[in-house]
Design an enzyme around this catalytic site. Sequence first.
Site, PDB file in Angstrom:
ATOM      1  N   GLY A 212       3.019   3.430  -2.011  1.00 61.47           N
ATOM      2  CA  GLY A 212       3.928   3.195  -0.868  1.00 61.47           C
ATOM      3  C   GLY A 212       4.720   4.436  -0.474  1.00 61.47           C
ATOM      4  O   GLY A 212       4.864   5.382  -1.248  1.00 61.47           O
TER       5      GLY A 212
ATOM      6  N   GLN B  60      -5.463   5.028  -2.561  1.00 55.85           N
ATOM      7  CA  GLN B  60      -5.598   3.941  -1.591  1.00 55.85           C
ATOM      8  C   GLN B  60      -6.203   4.488  -0.299  1.00 55.85           C
ATOM      9  O   GLN B  60      -5.865   5.594   0.125  1.00 55.85           O
ATOM     10  CB  GLN B  60      -4.214   3.328  -1.322  1.00 55.85           C
TER      11      GLN B  60
ATOM     12  N   GLY C 248      -0.832  -1.865   2.667  1.00 56.27           N
ATOM     13  CA  GLY C 248      -0.395  -3.137   2.099  1.00 56.27           C
ATOM     14  C   GLY C 248      -0.833  -3.296   0.658  1.00 56.27           C
ATOM     15  O   GLY C 248      -1.731  -2.600   0.171  1.00 56.27           O
ATOM     16  N   THR C 249      -0.173  -4.256   0.003  1.00 55.01           N
ATOM     17  CA  THR C 249      -0.417  -4.425  -1.432  1.00 55.01           C
ATOM     18  C   THR C 249      -1.833  -4.938  -1.726  1.00 55.01           C
ATOM     19  O   THR C 249      -2.432  -4.559  -2.738  1.00 55.01           O
ATOM     20  CB  THR C 249       0.626  -5.386  -2.035  1.00 55.01           C
TER      21      THR C 249
ATOM     22  N   GLY D  84       9.942 -12.924  -1.372  1.00 53.27           N
ATOM     23  CA  GLY D  84       8.905 -13.909  -1.077  1.00 53.27           C
ATOM     24  C   GLY D  84       9.225 -15.146  -1.897  1.00 53.27           C
ATOM     25  O   GLY D  84       9.494 -15.045  -3.097  1.00 53.27           O
TER      26      GLY D  84
ATOM     27  N   ASN E   7       9.095 -14.154  -5.803  1.00 54.99           N
ATOM     28  CA  ASN E   7       7.925 -13.456  -6.335  1.00 54.99           C
ATOM     29  C   ASN E   7       8.380 -12.094  -6.848  1.00 54.99           C
ATOM     30  O   ASN E   7       8.908 -11.284  -6.099  1.00 54.99           O
ATOM     31  CB  ASN E   7       6.911 -13.295  -5.190  1.00 54.99           C
TER      32      ASN E   7
ATOM     33  N   HIS F 176      33.608  22.144  -8.602  1.00 56.40           N
ATOM     34  CA  HIS F 176      35.057  22.332  -8.525  1.00 56.40           C
ATOM     35  C   HIS F 176      35.698  21.274  -7.644  1.00 56.40           C
ATOM     36  O   HIS F 176      35.284  21.105  -6.494  1.00 56.40           O
ATOM     37  CB  HIS F 176      35.449  23.687  -7.897  1.00 56.40           C
TER      38      HIS F 176
END
Length: 411
Positions: A9, A77, A82-83, A142, A166, A318
Site C-alpha cells: 500500500g 503486486q 486492493g487487498t 469493516g 475485521n 535547544h
Amino acid sequence: MKAIILAAGKGERLRPLTDDRPKVVLKIANKPIISYVLENLDPFVDEFIIVVKYMKEKVIDLLGDEFRGKPITYVEQGEEEGTAAAVYSVKEFIESNEEFFVVNGDLYFEPDAVKGLLHVFKKEKGDAGIVVKEFENLSQYGMVEVENGKVKGIIEKPGNVKGYANLGIYIFKSDVFDYIENTEISERGEYEITDTINLMIKDGKSVVYYNYEGFWSDIGRPWDLLEVNEYILKTKLKHEIRGVVEEGATIIPPVEIGEGTIVRAGSYIIGPVKIGKNCRIGPNCYIRPYTSIGDNCHIGNAVEVKNSIIMDNSNAPHLNYVGDSIIGENTNLGAGTITANLRHDKGTIKVEVKGKLEDSGRRKLGAIIGHNVKVGINVTIYPGRKIGSNSFIGPGVIVDKNIPQNVLVTV
Ligand code: TTP
C-alpha cells in the site's frame, strides 16, 4: 504454514511520514512496524511471503531474505489495486489445497490473535477464517456479521454501530484465488479481500472467526503511531541502561537507554521512555512518559519532550517543547521551536488526512513532521499540523496550515 504479509500500500493517510518510504518500515518504539508483524507471526509459520510495491526496496533492504532463520520471499503486486489483488499476486507460490495466513502489514497485534484463529480454524474445519474484535463504534472498520458461530458477511464502514470489526488477519486455502478471480472492483476502485470473503460465504463456504480481546491497531493515520507507541512502552519496555548516565541526572524506570548514549547532568527522565543508541541527552532536559527517541538523536538543554516519537538522527537541541508529536528522520528543530498540542477550547484536534479534515479524537496532538525537515528558530507549530519531508521552515514562521514536501516557507 506460510504467512502472506500485505505491504504494497501507499500509506497516503500517513503522509508526510510516508513521503519517502512505505508505512511498514516506519519505526514505533524504535522498531519497524513490519518487524512486529513478523515477530508475532513467527511462532506459527515457517515461511514468509511479503507483497510489496510502493517503494519496495525499502522493505527488502530492511528485512533481507530471512527472519529468524525462516525464508522471506518478496512478490510485487501487479497493476490492480486492493487487498484481494495483493493476495492474488502470490498465487503461484501456493500449492493446491494449501492453507496459509494473510495479514495486513500495517497492524499491531499480540500473537494470541494468530494462535486463536488457527485453533478455531482447525477445530471447526473452516474453509477460511478471520480474526474479529468487538468495538463500540465501527465507523472506521469493516463489520463482520456472525450467526451460529460462522461469518455471515462483511459490511465495509457500517457507521456508528457496535459490533465485530475485521482485524485484517485471515486464514485461507488455495481456493481463495478462484473467488478473487470472480471479485468485482469496488466503489473505491480496488479489489477488496472482504468482497472475496462475501463471495465465498454466498457460495456456501464456511468462514469461521476468532474473537480476539487483546490490543490491536491498524496503523492508518499519524496518531495511530502514538497510540501503538504508548501501548508498547507501557506493556513491553524493560528498564535497561546500556549507555552512560552522568551523576545529577534523574531516571525514573522503566527507561531503556541504548549503547553509546550519554544522559548529561540535570536531565530528568520519567519512564516509560525508550532512547536509542548514540544519542546526546541533556544537560537539563525533561523527557516525559511514552516518548521514543531513535538512534543518533540530540535532545538538548531546556527541552521538554512528552508522549512523542522522534525518529533516528533528529534533534531538538535547544529550548524546544515537543508534545504529542511525531518527528521523522534527519529532522532538526531550531532553538525555541514549540509544538502546540492543545486547543484553547479543549476540543479534539482535527487533522487533514488525504485532503479531508478528520477528527483524531485526541484532546492533545502536536505536530507531524516528515523526514529531512529543517525548522528554523522560534517557529510555532499549531496542533495537528503537518510539515512535509525535505521542507525548510524559516525563522519565526507560525505553522498554522499544513506545509507540503520540498518547499521553503518564510515569514
Ligand atoms: P490500507 O491501509 O487500506 O491501504 P494503504 O496501506 O495503501 O494506506 P492508505 O489508505 O493510507 O493509502 O491497506 C491495508 C493493508 O493492505 C496494508 O497493510 C497495505 C496492504 N495493501 C496492499 O498490499 N496492496 C494494496 O493494493 C492495498 C490497497 C493495500
